[in-house]
Design a protein around this motif. Structure first.
Motif, PDB file in Angstrom:
ATOM      1  N   GLN A 173       0.820  -1.212   0.000  1.00  0.00           N
ATOM      2  CA  GLN A 173       0.000   0.000   0.000  1.00  0.00           C
ATOM      3  C   GLN A 173       0.853   1.260   0.000  1.00  0.00           C
ATOM      4  OE1 GLN A 173      -3.422  -0.254   2.535  1.00  0.00           O
ATOM      5  NE2 GLN A 173      -4.123  -2.059   1.428  1.00  0.00           N
ATOM      6  N   ALA A 174       2.075   1.165   0.541  1.00  0.00           N
ATOM      7  CA  ALA A 174       2.983   2.324   0.538  1.00  0.00           C
ATOM      8  C   ALA A 174       3.809   2.371  -0.757  1.00  0.00           C
ATOM      9  CB  ALA A 174       3.913   2.260   1.734  1.00  0.00           C
ATOM     10  N   HIS A 175       3.601   1.431  -1.657  1.00  0.00           N
ATOM     11  CA  HIS A 175       4.376   1.333  -2.908  1.00  0.00           C
ATOM     12  C   HIS A 175       5.875   1.302  -2.588  1.00  0.00           C
ATOM     13  CE1 HIS A 175       1.009   2.574  -5.815  1.00  0.00           C
ATOM     14  NE2 HIS A 175       0.476   2.465  -4.628  1.00  0.00           N
ATOM     15  N   GLU A 176       6.221   0.467  -1.626  1.00  0.00           N
ATOM     16  CA  GLU A 176       7.584   0.480  -1.098  1.00  0.00           C
ATOM     17  C   GLU A 176       8.234  -0.887  -1.292  1.00  0.00           C
ATOM     18  OE1 GLU A 176       7.438   1.984   2.954  1.00  0.00           O
ATOM     19  OE2 GLU A 176       9.210   0.757   3.397  1.00  0.00           O
ATOM     20  N   PHE A 177       9.494  -0.887  -1.679  1.00  0.00           N
ATOM     21  CA  PHE A 177      10.220  -2.150  -1.830  1.00  0.00           C
ATOM     22  C   PHE A 177      11.086  -2.375  -0.589  1.00  0.00           C
ATOM     23  CE2 PHE A 177      13.761  -4.816  -3.227  1.00  0.00           C
ATOM     24  CZ  PHE A 177      13.061  -5.861  -3.800  1.00  0.00           C
ATOM     25  N   PRO A 178      10.997  -3.560   0.043  1.00  0.00           N
ATOM     26  CA  PRO A 178      11.756  -3.788   1.284  1.00  0.00           C
ATOM     27  C   PRO A 178      13.219  -4.142   1.016  1.00  0.00           C
ATOM     28  CG  PRO A 178      10.382  -5.691   0.794  1.00  0.00           C
ATOM     29  CD  PRO A 178      10.143  -4.708  -0.309  1.00  0.00           C
ATOM     30  N   ASP A 179      14.054  -3.106   0.886  1.00  0.00           N
ATOM     31  CA  ASP A 179      15.479  -3.318   0.567  1.00  0.00           C
ATOM     32  C   ASP A 179      16.184  -4.222   1.567  1.00  0.00           C
ATOM     33  OD1 ASP A 179      15.730  -1.627  -1.749  1.00  0.00           O
ATOM     34  OD2 ASP A 179      15.396   0.053  -0.395  1.00  0.00           O
ATOM     35  N   GLU A 180      15.808  -4.052   2.851  1.00  0.00           N
ATOM     36  CA  GLU A 180      16.498  -4.844   3.884  1.00  0.00           C
ATOM     37  C   GLU A 180      16.251  -6.332   3.709  1.00  0.00           C
ATOM     38  OE1 GLU A 180      15.883  -4.032   8.060  1.00  0.00           O
ATOM     39  OE2 GLU A 180      16.156  -1.906   7.577  1.00  0.00           O
ATOM     40  N   VAL A 181      14.997  -6.674   3.391  1.00  0.00           N
ATOM     41  CA  VAL A 181      14.672  -8.100   3.206  1.00  0.00           C
ATOM     42  C   VAL A 181      15.399  -8.620   1.965  1.00  0.00           C
ATOM     43  CG1 VAL A 181      12.813  -9.790   2.973  1.00  0.00           C
ATOM     44  CG2 VAL A 181      12.404  -7.669   4.218  1.00  0.00           C
ATOM     45  N   TRP A 182      15.465  -7.773   0.952  1.00  0.00           N
ATOM     46  CA  TRP A 182      16.171  -8.146  -0.283  1.00  0.00           C
ATOM     47  C   TRP A 182      17.621  -8.506   0.040  1.00  0.00           C
ATOM     48  CZ3 TRP A 182      14.866  -9.638  -4.899  1.00  0.00           C
ATOM     49  CH2 TRP A 182      15.778  -9.563  -5.954  1.00  0.00           C
ATOM     50  N   ARG A 183      18.261  -7.657   0.857  1.00  0.00           N
ATOM     51  CA  ARG A 183      19.671  -7.924   1.192  1.00  0.00           C
ATOM     52  C   ARG A 183      19.801  -9.183   2.046  1.00  0.00           C
ATOM     53  NH1 ARG A 183      20.325  -2.346   0.447  1.00  0.00           N
ATOM     54  NH2 ARG A 183      19.516  -1.845   2.500  1.00  0.00           N
ATOM     55  N   LYS A 184      18.772  -9.455   2.872  1.00  0.00           N
ATOM     56  CA  LYS A 184      18.829 -10.700   3.669  1.00  0.00           C
ATOM     57  C   LYS A 184      18.719 -11.916   2.752  1.00  0.00           C
ATOM     58  CE  LYS A 184      17.657  -8.924   8.129  1.00  0.00           C
ATOM     59  NZ  LYS A 184      16.658  -8.422   9.015  1.00  0.00           N
ATOM     60  N   LEU A 185      17.883 -11.811   1.724  1.00  0.00           N
ATOM     61  CA  LEU A 185      17.803 -12.904   0.743  1.00  0.00           C
ATOM     62  C   LEU A 185      19.167 -13.099   0.085  1.00  0.00           C
ATOM     63  CD1 LEU A 185      14.373 -12.105  -0.963  1.00  0.00           C
ATOM     64  CD2 LEU A 185      14.967 -14.294   0.082  1.00  0.00           C
ATOM     65  N   GLY A 186      19.833 -11.968  -0.188  1.00  0.00           N
ATOM     66  CA  GLY A 186      21.166 -12.034  -0.798  1.00  0.00           C
ATOM     67  C   GLY A 186      22.171 -12.666   0.153  1.00  0.00           C
ATOM     68  N   ALA A 187      22.121 -12.250   1.428  1.00  0.00           N
ATOM     69  CA  ALA A 187      23.083 -12.760   2.417  1.00  0.00           C
ATOM     70  C   ALA A 187      22.940 -14.271   2.587  1.00  0.00           C
ATOM     71  CB  ALA A 187      22.882 -12.045   3.746  1.00  0.00           C
ATOM     72  N   GLN A 188      21.716 -14.787   2.414  1.00  0.00           N
ATOM     73  CA  GLN A 188      21.518 -16.241   2.547  1.00  0.00           C
ATOM     74  C   GLN A 188      21.796 -16.984   1.238  1.00  0.00           C
ATOM     75  OE1 GLN A 188      18.014 -17.732   4.415  1.00  0.00           O
ATOM     76  NE2 GLN A 188      18.416 -16.673   6.331  1.00  0.00           N
TER      77      GLN A 188
END
Ligand code: FAD
Length: 381
Positions: free
Chosen positions: A34-49
């Protein structure tokens, strides 16, 4: 023929679900959407794993997983977070696959590790105002100017352009050649002078942006040419689009499974005429039809992924997957909403978002009509 997943594959699926349950639960997804927002932090966690490097070779920071493992992962990711899965499709799968296949050693060393770690993102700029299904009609030009190319023109519907560090841009480098023989691709940093990115408003998929991109004498170093000069149609673009179609298949399957589960949870507890609505035959039929069509798309996707892993031709199967899975997701959400009634239409329900998100997928990545043309051509018709 063995359809069983290995222990590692099952563990992988559980591990993605666990990460998403912690980092991207449904209430956060609704908030970001609803905020039209991309969760960068979660993206980086996916990358870290290591998940964003599945399509990238180990020597460049990835895990070099099979295509089958990649679609198994993508199905789970889209089940939990459609928006993150859409970004995975574009940056890790399209970008990672194309640079791994046709990039120079230096390009692989520069771009692949940050894509795999989630520090950087790639967007793909192919479509133009006058070149959609007929992508080879593109008019954006790149002309040689010393050790640079100057890019002029306009792209449209570029997903994630304003979130990306680099664009993979398809341009015309030989206007005198037949349409498909004069196209090249460049890796274009998004902070170059002369490049302007404007967000577009759209119906769904709000966690990832969609943009217009304007190029006004954008000077790109000649070494940013990705693949052969004038050879992009046969190499960069076709390998990227085939990979994208399979990942779209798993994306649609995971999302449809989610719609099914959300609808079933609601329907079993909803009573009308003094009994659960799932006791009505017409509602049972909807769930049976949905379950069967989801499983059909899942098996088609996994089979096509297996073909690619065996090095066998899969162009026809990739288009079948894209067409069947995207139409299936739309049908499933429609029926899931019908089975749940008015609740599903309210913004509190995940199904309304799914309804808006699913609509893109028979259009983006090559429309259903274009997939049918490809399938018919592969059938010799
Ligand atoms: C939200 C969104 C995100 C997108 N993200 C990206 C992106 O990141 N990068 C990118 O490059 N592009 C992106 N696209 C573009 C997308 O791939 C195109 O929209 C798609 O290829 C269709 O092109 P078009 O919209 O111009 O439709 P058109 O080509 O104008 O098609 C209109 C209709 O005509 C039909 N049609 C066209 N030709 C034929 C034919 N020969 N036979 C039968 N029917 C035909 C089509 O199937 C469709 O039904 C995105 C689009 C959207 C909406």
């Amino acid at each position: 023929m063995d359809f069983a997943l290995t222990d590692e594959q099952r563990m992988m699926q559980e591990s993605v679900r666990a990460l998403m349950a912690r980092e991207a639960p449904p209430e956060k997804i609704r908030e970001w959407d609803q905020a039209h927002e991309f969760p960068d932090e979660v993206w980086r966690k996916l990358g870290a794993q290591g998940w964003l490097g599945l399509t990238i070779p180990e020597e460049f920071g990835g895990t070099g997983a099979s295509v089958l493992d990649t679609v198994l992962f993508s199905e789970q990711l889209s089940y939990c977070a459609t928006g993150l899965s859409a970004a995975f499709q574009r940056s890790a799968c399209y970008g990672g696959t194309v640079i791994s296949r046709v990039g120079t050693q230096e390009q692989k060393e520069t771009y692949l590790p940050p894509i795999a770690s989630g520090e950087s993102m790639v967007a793909v700029a192919l479509t133009e105002p006058g070149a959609g299904s007929d992508a080879a009609a593109l008019q954006t030009r790149a002309t040689r100017d010393g050790d640079h190319y100057l890019i002029n023109g306009q792209k449209v519907y570029t997903s994630g352009a304003d979130q990306a560090d680099w664009l993979i841009v398809a341009v015309r480098t030989d206007p005198s050649a037949p349409a498909r023989e004069g196209i090249s691709t460049f890796i274009v940093p998004t902070d170059l002078d002369g490049l302007e990115i404007r967000r577009m408003d759209k119906l769904g998929n709000w966690m990832v942006s969609t943009c217009e991109v304007y190029f006004d004498d954008v000077a790109v170093p000649a070494e940013n040419l990705l693949g052969d000069l004038n050879g992009a149609w046969q190499s960069t673009l076709s390998s990227g689009l085939d990979a994208e179609r399979l990942i779209i298949g798993s994306h649609c399957t995971g999302s449809a499974q989610r719609a099914f589960d959300v609808a079933r949870d609601y329907a079993v507890s909803r009573e009308q005429f003094g009994r659960p609505i799932t006791s009505f035959q017409m509602i049972k039929q909807k769930f049976a039809d949905m379950a069967a069509s989801i499983q059909g798309a899942r098996l088609m996707t996994q089979h096509a992924a297996w073909l690619v892993d065996q090095g066998l031709p899969a162009r026809k199967e990739s288009s079948m997957v894209k067409m069947v899975a995207s139409e299936m997701w739309n049908d499933v959400v429609y029926e899931a909403m019908q089975a749940c009634g008015g609740w599903s239409y309210m913004m509190e329900s995940e199904l309304q978002r799914q309804y808006r998100d699913a609509r893109l997928y028979t259009i983006g990545g090559g429309t259903s009509e274009i997939q049918r043309l490809i399938i018919a051509k592969e059938l010799g018709l």
